[in-house]
Motif scaffolding. Sequence first.
Motif, PDB file in Angstrom:
ATOM      1  N   LYS A 247      -6.034   7.365  -4.691  1.00  0.00           N
ATOM      2  CA  LYS A 247      -5.669   6.674  -3.903  1.00  0.00           C
ATOM      3  C   LYS A 247      -6.781   5.993  -3.109  1.00  0.00           C
ATOM      4  CE  LYS A 247      -2.284   5.019  -1.031  1.00  0.00           C
ATOM      5  NZ  LYS A 247      -1.520   4.010  -1.751  1.00  0.00           N
ATOM      6  N   TYR A 248      -6.798   4.566  -2.727  1.00  0.00           N
ATOM      7  CA  TYR A 248      -7.679   3.980  -2.274  1.00  0.00           C
ATOM      8  C   TYR A 248      -8.919   3.903  -2.989  1.00  0.00           C
ATOM      9  CZ  TYR A 248      -4.720   3.973   1.875  1.00  0.00           C
ATOM     10  OH  TYR A 248      -3.766   3.839   2.635  1.00  0.00           O
TER      11      TYR A 248
ATOM     12  N   GLU B 151      -1.096  12.323  -4.631  1.00  0.00           N
ATOM     13  CA  GLU B 151      -1.322  10.717  -5.038  1.00  0.00           C
ATOM     14  C   GLU B 151      -2.860  10.587  -5.597  1.00  0.00           C
ATOM     15  OE1 GLU B 151       0.138   7.409  -6.203  1.00  0.00           O
ATOM     16  OE2 GLU B 151       1.430   8.776  -4.808  1.00  0.00           O
TER      17      GLU B 151
ATOM     18  N   TYR C 117      -5.500  13.583  -1.620  1.00  0.00           N
ATOM     19  CA  TYR C 117      -4.614  12.854  -1.183  1.00  0.00           C
ATOM     20  C   TYR C 117      -3.381  13.602  -1.404  1.00  0.00           C
ATOM     21  CZ  TYR C 117      -7.347   8.846   0.740  1.00  0.00           C
ATOM     22  OH  TYR C 117      -8.293   7.902   1.266  1.00  0.00           O
TER      23      TYR C 117
ATOM     24  N   ARG D  89       0.706  13.462  -0.848  1.00  0.00           N
ATOM     25  CA  ARG D  89       2.065  12.592  -0.396  1.00  0.00           C
ATOM     26  C   ARG D  89       2.534  13.073   0.813  1.00  0.00           C
ATOM     27  NH1 ARG D  89       4.298  13.466  -6.093  1.00  0.00           N
ATOM     28  NH2 ARG D  89       3.485  11.711  -7.320  1.00  0.00           N
TER      29      ARG D  89
ATOM     30  N   THR E 192       0.826  -1.168   0.054  1.00  0.00           N
ATOM     31  CA  THR E 192      -0.014   0.002  -0.024  1.00  0.00           C
ATOM     32  C   THR E 192       0.618   1.107   0.174  1.00  0.00           C
ATOM     33  OG1 THR E 192      -1.581  -1.261   1.369  1.00  0.00           O
ATOM     34  CG2 THR E 192      -1.922   1.165   0.918  1.00  0.00           C
TER      35      THR E 192
ATOM     36  N   CYS F 112       1.174   0.555  -6.306  1.00  0.00           N
ATOM     37  CA  CYS F 112       0.265   1.398  -5.376  1.00  0.00           C
ATOM     38  C   CYS F 112       0.873   2.842  -5.368  1.00  0.00           C
ATOM     39  CB  CYS F 112       0.329   0.682  -3.969  1.00  0.00           C
ATOM     40  SG  CYS F 112      -0.360  -0.704  -4.086  1.00  0.00           S
ATOM     41  N   TYR F 113       1.992   3.321  -5.706  1.00  0.00           N
ATOM     42  CA  TYR F 113       2.131   4.725  -5.277  1.00  0.00           C
ATOM     43  C   TYR F 113       3.150   5.347  -6.278  1.00  0.00           C
ATOM     44  CZ  TYR F 113       2.510   7.506  -0.946  1.00  0.00           C
ATOM     45  OH  TYR F 113       2.199   8.610   0.056  1.00  0.00           O
TER      46      TYR F 113
ATOM     47  N   GLN G 180      -6.572   0.156  -7.286  1.00  0.00           N
ATOM     48  CA  GLN G 180      -7.154   1.083  -6.360  1.00  0.00           C
ATOM     49  C   GLN G 180      -7.433   2.213  -7.560  1.00  0.00           C
ATOM     50  OE1 GLN G 180      -4.578   2.802  -3.389  1.00  0.00           O
ATOM     51  NE2 GLN G 180      -3.751   0.920  -2.854  1.00  0.00           N
TER      52      GLN G 180
END
Length: 634
Positions: A367-368, A364, A314, A316, A58, A112-113, A434
């Motif tokens: 995200k999710y 980001e 979101y 970072r 994650t 994920c990032y 995501q």
Amino acid sequence: MPKRKFTKPISPVIDIFPQLCLGRYTLNTIGDELDLLQGLGFKRVYVVATPPGYPMLTVPLLDVVNPLYAAGQYALQSILTVKDANFAYAYEAHKRGMEIFAIMKPYEGGGCYTIPHGKTMLLKERGVSCIGGERQGLDALLSEHPEFRVKSKPIPDYEAKISRTIATITLSFMLDQVEIDPGWFGPPSEAHLRYVDRMSAVKSDETLETHPLKERIKIWTSYDNGSYEPYEGEYVIEEQLRQERILDANRQPVYEGESRCRQVTISKLHIPSDVPYVAVTLDADEQHLVTIPFSMIQMWAENGEEIPSTSSGYVRNRATEADKQTEQIPERDQWFLQTFATVGELANLVNVIPGSDFRKDGFEFDKYGPGILSNAGWQSSRVYGLARGKFQYMKGTHCEAYPEVREYWLEHVNKLLAMGFDGIDIRLQNHSGQISNDMDFGYNEPIAEEYRRKHGVNIYTEQADPLELMRIRGDFFAQFVEQASQLIHDKGKKLQMHFHDFYQTEDSRAYSHWTTPKIIVDWKRLMDCSDEVTIKNAFRGSYNQMLADEIKQRAREQGKPVWVHAYIHQGNDITDEFFHAIEQDEAVAGVLLYEMQDYRSSTFRNIGLIQIGADGKVTSNTETLERLNSIIHS
């Protein structure tokens, strides 16, 4: 020996890669960990196997990062010490006469990032450019073939549309009560309820006068989504009260009728095509800034046409000074990121110290997906980032329709069998899917060909049923499971399948959760291949015997043991009430205790049973152990 009051077997689950990252493994660490577990009476242990390439989970903290950058992150040192951690656990378990199952997550592909455009991490070849920057930490296959990820629906004239000058930005904020649905992943937590109480309250029409935003808004721009500078041009801000139909990222109505919204219009902008990122800051209380960024924040061209865009609250988040081992390496092309991206009040819900600064770290995006707390995608933040364009691929989700992907998975199965695992437990849930607009994905060529064969429809030029795309993907996945089952049974080993109660339905909101691969599976077909079953619901301390009732009933008819998950930290399931309810459920054979690692820092916390220190020493968390003993023994 004390008498047991919980009589069913309990098996611990070790998530290997996070432990490699957050505890420094020595030659003795794995053996010491298994000795401790065996000494506590556990006979079967499960390990979440690391996929080829050690894909990122994650957060960047759970990746192979440069050891010079941060204290408390030992992935590289641990991997060099234990070599193949999957094999090491299987070998050490069998040395002690323990049974060991590998949990295989086919869809755990990393990515994920992101880091800003032009920056690099330790292993830059594991990344690919995308909206937001350079996507990091892809697995071994996707690093070489990112085109094997799940593809989005093509947008006509896409490049021309995203290249237009940005003239207007609109942001709509909800004034009516926001109903945040916990969805299919368990009842809401206390943190969830506190967040909802604050953010869901009704705001009056007078809010526009009592809490005006017009003088509290600033515009920022960026070329790399890493460094944001104030926008120097002129612009006009207007606010108005509107009745709007609230849509989610999939263009589905969230409520039956229209809702009261405050719409903020920022016009007379002139942001040229070579500026891909914009940020809007709002100096106001977050309860007045509740929105669904994906659908309620938009960019418009001078001709009034919408510019395809992606929005996010979101930001970072870098590690605090206390987490750093050395000062940041001063090379311009390097980038240091260690922690969760945070959004507004959510920072407190994921145990993160709010320290985000979009001006130096960027956003980001998606995200999710639709969110940790809401299937609709509600967020509240004082800053929102906007990027030109939409994601062309799911972040790190393999497309199972490609024969190369299924063969890659089968090769992983073969290697786990060669290592001696007694069984393989296949889990669909992962960290790599995501995205918010999941109904716009599944447009890879093999899926299009199968759709055309079944329905005579060209999905690139005609409307496709998104649920049917998910079913087709589920059929390809089932092909893999059937082949894997044959390989596993030929070796005399067991196949265990992870299920969730929503597999019994085709409710699209369940498949939108950020941990799902966005496929609809024929769970009966998968059940027929398996020897044992896992029910992976997040019960959050309240066991519901009726969840997954059809799945449990079919397993019982076929004589297949059913295991349910009990979360030490994420769900607060280690209670007498929870285990007593499982004891009374005749359809359940045992409990999988998830997860083992106990780790606490200023930026990340997971309460578990096992502590692995910076010196590789293994100890137990006495508080968790006492809770378990009080539940198991009378």
